[in-house]
Write an enzyme that holds these catalytic residues in place. Sequence first.
Site, PDB file in Angstrom:
ATOM      1  N   GLU A   1       1.510  -0.585  -5.130  1.00  0.00           N
ATOM      2  CA  GLU A   1       0.513   0.455  -5.379  1.00  0.00           C
ATOM      3  C   GLU A   1       1.292   1.771  -5.407  1.00  0.00           C
ATOM      4  O   GLU A   1       1.556   2.379  -4.363  1.00  0.00           O
ATOM      5  CB  GLU A   1      -0.557   0.505  -4.288  1.00  0.00           C
ATOM      6  CG  GLU A   1      -1.642   1.518  -4.627  1.00  0.00           C
ATOM      7  CD  GLU A   1      -2.302   2.163  -3.416  1.00  0.00           C
ATOM      8  OE1 GLU A   1      -3.435   2.635  -3.548  1.00  0.00           O
ATOM      9  OE2 GLU A   1      -1.668   2.231  -2.341  1.00  0.00           O
TER      10      GLU A   1
ATOM     11  N   ASP B   1       0.832  -1.192   0.000  1.00  0.00           N
ATOM     12  CA  ASP B   1       0.000   0.000   0.000  1.00  0.00           C
ATOM     13  C   ASP B   1       0.879   1.258   0.000  1.00  0.00           C
ATOM     14  O   ASP B   1       1.895   1.326   0.700  1.00  0.00           O
ATOM     15  CB  ASP B   1      -0.881  -0.021   1.255  1.00  0.00           C
ATOM     16  CG  ASP B   1      -1.909   1.085   1.283  1.00  0.00           C
ATOM     17  OD1 ASP B   1      -2.740   1.135   0.360  1.00  0.00           O
ATOM     18  OD2 ASP B   1      -1.880   1.889   2.232  1.00  0.00           O
TER      19      ASP B   1
END
Length: 578
Positions: free
Chosen positions: A296, A224
Amino acid sequence: MTSSTFSDRADHVLHTAHQGGAWWRSAVIYQIYPRSFADANGDGIGDLAGITTRLPYLRALGVDAIWLSPFYTSPQADAGYDVADYRDIDPLFGSLADADLLIKSAHDLALKVIVDLVPNHSSDEHPWFQTALASAPGSPERDRYMFRDGSGPGGGEPPNNWQSVFGGPAWSRAAEPGTPGQWYLHLFDAKQPDFNWQNADVRHEFEDVLRFWLDRGVDGFRVDVAHGLVKAPGLPDWSGPMNMLDLVDKDLDRPPMWDQDPVHEIYRSWRKILDSYNPPSAVDHDAAQDRVMCAEAWVDPPERAALYVRDGEFHQAFNFDFLQSDWTARSLHRNITRSLEANDGVGAPTTWVLSNHDVVRHASRLGLPIGTPRPNGIGVGDPQPDPVLGLRRARAATTLMLALPGGAYLYQGEELGLPEHTTMPDAARQDPTWERTRHAERGRDGARVPIPWEEAAPTYGFGPTGRSWLPQPEVYGELAVDQQDGREGSTLELYRLLLRTRAEHHLGEGSLIWLDAGQDVVSFENATVQGRVRVLLNLGGAPLPLPDDAVLLAASGPVDEGVVPVDTTVWFTAGGHQ
């Protein structure tokens, strides 16, 4: 077919197949948002036991792996992306024993398991942060996070002007009785303090977290906010956009909180850990057992994004340029070309994606007028997408995506053609974006609604009771799995056909050759060891005829008498190529 007017559209080989590719170079990976996939205990929130019961469905769908959004211990201020314990399961979702069973059950079905890792920030309820609050400014405990003295008289103003991605200032002041109080950085919600990645404790902690989950058998990690761990020295002010993709084609510097060069050293150290579980130099190295990382990283231009997938760093990085393409041949052609060229330059595959838990579902997004900026949620009173047009374009977009060489990610429910819940009552919203922007942006809840399995069951089969943490729109009933299973022409059966045909023809491992088919057409040939497959997406104003010798393999919509309608993608062989 009409001749092209695009000067860069002449037939040419854009991408050459990588020889001896590992599984992750061409895998199709299915994102599961645990809260909304399947609820086994009836509390209205999905759980690991529910996911395990539905794994055969995913095996039959034809995906290669699953990615699980966070299931760690968390106060759930941001639906689990505020982690309080990286080595345990939140009771909402089950236990470590449930996680072990899920991993084993997936492996028994030849499905690999990727889990989310959230290294940019923790929950404010993480023991480290609670200890930091109880410690003095300048202490080792505070150095694990981004504490700073304030500016202005008495330190009463934030250290700089940074804004949170979720809205409002990116700084909150710690309550310290008897002192003015330092400020701590949170690029997202105030309950998600950013780690200080210059601190050795932080680096060692996450290296240990990686080993903890690798030892339990996971096949990799989706990381993330991979572009955000390191901040520019001095934390200079920034008044530009927070989304780096908003900087495309603008003469602006990189934001000081994103895509700083030192992040790459962190990922090189992580890659060594993953490789140690399947040493690449070992005689018995088995590429099918590679443990992988997917970034990401909202980074532009593509050449900067490609740095994350250089040899020795990430295996994959989401292609957000492709996700944000306008529904025009020029935009799609440009973004596919730029992405493949940039990643080919570092020997990495391109990883395609159209939807996830953070963006409006593409079945709704593509139903908005072409050129509409990508909204952060759609709600009551907002311009509503055309559902019929959106689904037709979404099916065409997915059919295009799954024909491209490289890997691909699917988001749960897109195989059912699920739209965004665009009429969700605002009172039901839980995304912190809604409150932090003072109701200016509705946020991501509309894409996170529990998915439907059975039309006639409570919550459409999501769980055994009528409880659901977010309300489902009525249209989900007719889109439930049991209403599409085995029905010719359904979106579910289209996905099954696409994934089966993609695997049979090894499309993820092919070479891409652009074909000159017209200015409103995206057309290419995917050449693999199995032969050549042609792909055509009609974005013009009139139907297009297929070649007389075309043999249709798949189509996103009806193709009658060899004519491809507008907003339709087809796969076919021609000219004797099989």
